[in-house]
Design a protein around this motif. Structure first.
Motif, short mmCIF file in Angstrom:
data_model
loop_
_atom_site.label_atom_id
_atom_site.label_comp_id
_atom_site.label_asym_id
_atom_site.label_seq_id
_atom_site.Cartn_x
_atom_site.Cartn_y
_atom_site.Cartn_z
N ILE A 11 44.37 49.55 38.64
CA ILE A 11 44.13 48.17 38.91
C ILE A 11 42.39 49.24 39.09
N GLY A 12 41.60 48.98 38.82
CA GLY A 12 40.49 49.72 39.19
C GLY A 12 39.48 48.51 38.92
N ARG A 13 37.95 49.01 38.66
CA ARG A 13 36.70 48.26 37.77
C ARG A 13 35.92 48.90 36.72
N LEU A 14 35.56 48.65 35.73
CA LEU A 14 35.37 48.33 34.38
C LEU A 14 33.47 49.61 34.53
N GLY A 15 33.58 50.67 34.14
CA GLY A 15 32.33 50.92 34.22
C GLY A 15 31.17 50.94 33.14
N SER A 74 33.62 44.02 36.58
CA SER A 74 34.99 43.29 37.03
C SER A 74 36.01 44.43 37.77
N LYS A 75 37.11 43.98 38.29
CA LYS A 75 38.08 44.25 38.88
C LYS A 75 39.19 44.15 37.88
N ILE A 76 39.60 43.99 38.06
CA ILE A 76 40.79 43.86 36.75
C ILE A 76 42.92 44.93 37.01
N CYS A 77 43.41 44.00 36.40
CA CYS A 77 44.82 45.25 36.80
C CYS A 77 45.17 45.21 34.75
N VAL A 78 45.62 45.87 34.66
CA VAL A 78 46.23 46.44 33.40
C VAL A 78 47.29 47.76 33.14
N GLN A 79 48.41 46.90 31.88
CA GLN A 79 49.55 47.00 32.22
C GLN A 79 49.09 47.35 30.53
N LEU A 108 41.22 40.30 38.58
CA LEU A 108 41.19 40.03 40.12
C LEU A 108 40.11 39.53 40.72
N ASP A 109 39.74 39.33 40.51
CA ASP A 109 38.29 38.81 40.96
C ASP A 109 37.51 38.00 40.34
N ALA A 110 38.50 36.63 39.91
CA ALA A 110 37.58 35.62 39.27
C ALA A 110 37.44 34.81 39.75
N LYS A 111 36.48 33.90 39.92
CA LYS A 111 36.15 33.00 41.13
C LYS A 111 36.53 31.67 42.10
N VAL A 112 37.95 31.25 40.68
CA VAL A 112 38.96 30.22 41.40
C VAL A 112 40.59 31.48 41.06
N GLY A 113 40.75 32.41 42.04
CA GLY A 113 42.12 32.50 42.87
C GLY A 113 42.15 33.90 41.37
N THR A 114 43.37 34.14 40.80
CA THR A 114 43.54 35.18 40.43
C THR A 114 43.64 34.67 38.64
N THR A 115 43.73 34.93 37.61
CA THR A 115 43.93 34.18 36.67
C THR A 115 44.87 35.76 35.58
N LYS A 116 45.97 34.90 34.98
CA LYS A 116 46.66 36.74 33.88
C LYS A 116 46.52 35.62 33.18
#
Length: 118
Positions: A11-15, A74-79, A108-116
């Motif tokens: 979980i982190g942010r894109l550089g 963007s803050k995201i979680c990746v697997q 994780l930082d989508a405007k309307v909740g989280t989106t998978k």
């Protein structure tokens, strides 16, 4: 349990914005870096932030989603899975890298909740 072998979750942010590489047969590859930060208090009582940078790749459907919806910051979680590569540079020196090949992304930082997606 075999599907748990070589699994990584970050979980982190894109550089920076993802780099899009067009492959043959309308397939794409995206390359991007992800910063993960750990915050703690050291022995002197000082607050410390330790940031690690990770190299990531994604192909095809996952790459399409990342290239369309994910940008610098963007803050995201990746697997995905860890992949180690080596090559020789133009001077004949061996170079090594470790990358995460992503197969799932969660924004994780989508405007309307989280989106998978995917």
């Amino acid at each position: 349990m075999s599907n748990l072998n070589n699994r990584v979750q970050l979980i982190g942010r894109l550089g920076q914005d993802p780099e899009i590489v067009n492959l043959n047969d309308d397939n794409i590859l995206v390359k991007f870096s992800l910063a993960t930060s750990d915050r703690y208090t050291n022995k002197l009582g000082e607050k410390v932030t330790d940031t690690q940078w990770h190299r990531l790749l994604a192909y095809n459907g996952t790459a399409n989603i990342i290239s369309e919806y994910v940008k610098k910051g963007s803050k995201i979680c990746v697997q995905g899975k860890l992949v180690h590569r080596q090559w020789e540079d133009k001077d004949g020196q061996k170079q090594y890298t470790t990358e995460v090949v992503c197969d799932q992304v969660l924004m994780l930082d989508a405007k309307v909740g989280t989106t998978k997606l995917r």
